[in-house]
Design a protein around this motif. Structure first.
Motif: not given
Lengths: 175, 147
Positions: A52-53, B93, B111, B68, B101-102, A97, B90, B75, B104-105, B107-108, B71-72
């Motif tokens: 994601p990042l 962030c 998903d 990063r 990035s917040a 996404y 969050l 996930i 994006r988190i 969204e992830a 989080m990666n």
């Protein structure tokens, strides 16, 4: 010989000179606009569902407006408008996404191309049948096949389950 | 910050233990230690896992790389992180002044839930106080949930 030399010259003019150019000018964005020049020695941006990042933001060279927006980001986010929040997202990420997961209609093109070439091949095969192949042997003519069939019946070819078993010898006709 | 080797070992142990979801919307399956097929060592409980990650993201001077990386890695696990962990992320962030990035988190997380469509609304519901406090929009509010 001469053609390969020309090819090498062409390559040098087109690709190699660009490769040798310093990539600092091209590194304005997260990914360079000249896509065939990618500096793999520095962190790269990527769009991946499982990451994601990414290592760097998508856009690193900020215009003055973008820089002021980045300053505003240090303050409370409740003060940002929806457009500003969206702009901040798009500075850091190329694809959302949803955009990453979206499919394309490429399969229709592929299928269409497949059928097109299949049809074209069919035309070629048909032309070949008409214009290239000669006549079929005389042993396949109806008269010959008739005599052949009669002979096969007379000599009882495959009488148990096969050919002659389908012939009714009393009534002299096919069963 | 934990050295990466320990985190990777923990990640490997977790991957051997099979699929787990840490959000309450799925029924929990916790077997007694003896029934697990580990070579050795005891399994970390869900609470320990959550606590570890909350501690990780709650570091006051967390840097962007750690965010990063965290989080990666998170996930990459076969689970949807608990809202408490996401809350800590969050807030990290926010400390790093990184609104993108917040979003994006979130969204992830959606998903990661995959076909289990009830997980993401539950997570957002749990995080709603934090989202309102920090001013983090959901991807739906920004319209980026549709391509």
């Amino acid at each position: 010989m001469l053609s390969t030399r020309a090819l090498v010259r062409g390559l040098q003019a087109g690709l190699w000179r660009r490769v040798s150019t310093s990539t600092s000018a091209l590194a304005a964005h997260g990914h360079s606009s000249a896509v065939d020049v990618v500096d793999c020695s520095v962190p790269q941006y990527n769009n991946r569902l499982d990451t994601p990042l990414p290592d760097i933001p998508f856009i690193t060279n900020l215009t003055p407006e973008q820089k002021t927006l980045k300053e505003k980001e240090k303050d409370a986010w409740t003060k940002l408008s929806k457009e500003e929040k969206l702009a901040l997202y798009r500075l850091s990420f190329e694809l959302s996404y949803a955009e990453m997961k979206k499919g394309s209609d490429e399969w229709k093109t592929v299928l269409a191309g497949f059928f097109f070439f299949l049809g074209f091949t069919g035309l070629l095969v048909w032309w070949q049948r008409i214009y290239v192949y000669g006549d079929v042997p005389h042993t396949l003519s109806p008269e010959w096949v008739e005599k052949q069939t009669q002979r096969m019946i007379d000599m009882r070819v495959n009488p148990v389950h096969g050919f002659s078993s389908k012939w009714d010898y009393e009534k002299k006709q096919w069963k | 910050m934990r050295p990466p080797e320990i985190m990777f070992r923990a990640a490997l142990r977790l991957s051997f233990s099979g699929a787990r979801s840490l959000t309450r919307s799925r029924p929990q399956y916790t077997a007694p230690l003896a029934a697990r097929c580990y070579s050795h060592g005891k399994q970390e409980t869900d609470e320990e896992f959550d606590a570890r990650w909350i501690t990780y993201f709650s570091k006051p001077d967390i840097d962007a790389w750690e965010l990063r990386k965290g989080m990666n890695t998170l996930i990459g696990y076969d689970l949807v992180p608990e809202p408490k962990i996401l809350d800590a992320a969050l807030r990290a962030c926010r400390r790093l002044n990184d609104l993108a990035s917040a979003i994006r988190i979130l969204e992830a997380v959606k998903d990661k839930a995959g076909p289990h469509k009830e997980i993401y609304p539950y997570v957002v519901q749990e995080l709603r106080p934090t989202l309102s406090e920090l001013g983090i929009p959901t991807p739906e509010e920004l319209g980026i949930d549709k391509a």
